[in-house]
Write an enzyme that holds these catalytic residues in place. Structure first.
Site, PDB file in Angstrom:
ATOM      1  CE1 TYR A   1      -5.527  -3.337 -50.390  1.00 32.58           C
ATOM      2  CE2 TYR A   1      -4.250  -1.317 -50.184  1.00 32.58           C
ATOM      3  CZ  TYR A   1      -5.457  -1.948 -50.361  1.00 32.58           C
ATOM      4  OH  TYR A   1      -6.604  -1.203 -50.515  1.00 32.58           O
TER       5      TYR A   1
ATOM      6  CB  SER B   1      -5.162   2.020 -52.337  1.00 32.38           C
ATOM      7  OG  SER B   1      -4.527   2.480 -51.155  1.00 32.38           O
TER       8      SER B   1
END
Length: 253
Positions: free
Chosen positions: A150, A140
């Site tokens: 994350y 990501s």
């Protein structure tokens, strides 16, 4: 000649389903991994019908030792070797780090970082013996900005992919971290995120994200940032304060 085999985790929806679609179209036999058996079977039926390829279903919870062991066993099968591994399974936590339980954070870190590492470790020896293979780790753009646990997990995946591509690329095994921004999938809906603050131009579609990722992997690129807009944004993110970059990254939580 036997068709190459691609194993895709998180294959029933979103980017995983699109990877299965595009790899099936390019005449790969498929191994689909996810937790939901019914969705796996339904996806397999469609892929067999659309592309005439063999499709195995492998139900597994990749936050557990048992699930990872089952997939690792398939990756090390010498009779039907896997030529392409797509580490796509994952989820994000909508709440801030201090508001999550440590058990949730451990499962989160497991699925995003430890599981891809274990599956890569399982598949690499066979690929190196055969002198060819492809590994795609879905990361990501959060890997490049402050984005809680994350972003930290995705930063690990991206950094390790770069290192692995340097080491194993010359031996015929190409490793790529595909780092998209916001993508139209079930991902944000399933985590219960409010995406109202995400500007329309920030959204990408799954088809070009996967297409660019596969193309970059075939070209031996260690990092793929699909779309020019996110390539520019990530370049600019190095020039702005962390607080600004984090504010953009935390949209959609």
């Amino acid at each position: 000649m036997k068709r190459p085999v691609a194993l895709i985790t998180g294959a029933t929806s979103g980017l995983g389903a699109e990877f299965a679609q595009q790899l099936g179209r390019s005449r790969h036999d498929l191994v689909l991994v996810a937790r939901d058996v019914e969705r796996l079977e339904a996806k397999a039926v469609r892929l067999r019908s659309d592309f005439g390829v063999a499709v195995e279903v492998l139900p597994a919870d990749l936050t557990t030792d048992h699930g990872v062991a089952a997939v690792s066993a398939r990756l090390t099968d010498p009779v039907q070797p896997v030529s392409v591994l797509v580490n796509n399974a994952g989820f994000s936590l909508v709440k801030a780090f201090e508001k999550n339980t440590v058990e949730d954070e451990v499962a989160h870190l497991r699925i995003l970082a430890r599981t891809p590492m274990e599956l890569m470790h399982a598949v690499l020896p066979g690929m190196l013996v055969r002198g060819h293979g492809r590994i795609i780790n879905v990361s990501s753009v959060s890997a490049f900005i402050p984005r809680g646990s994350y972003g930290a997990a995705k930063a690990w995946v991206t950094s390790f992919s770069r290192s692995a591509n340097l080491r194993y690329g010359p031996q015929g095994v190409k490793v790529t971290a595909v780092c998209p921004g916001f993508v139209h999938t079930e991902f944000h809906q399933r985590m219960g995120a409010d995406t109202g603050g995400v500007k329309p131009w920030m959204w990408l579609n799954a088809e070009p994200v996967v297409r660019e990722g596969l193309t970059d992997n075939a070209a031996g690129k260690a990092v793929s940032i699909p779309s020019k807009r996110y390539t520019v944004l990530m370049a600019l993110s190095r020039l702005v304060p962390d607080k600004v970059a984090a504010a953009v990254g935390n949209r959609g939580r």
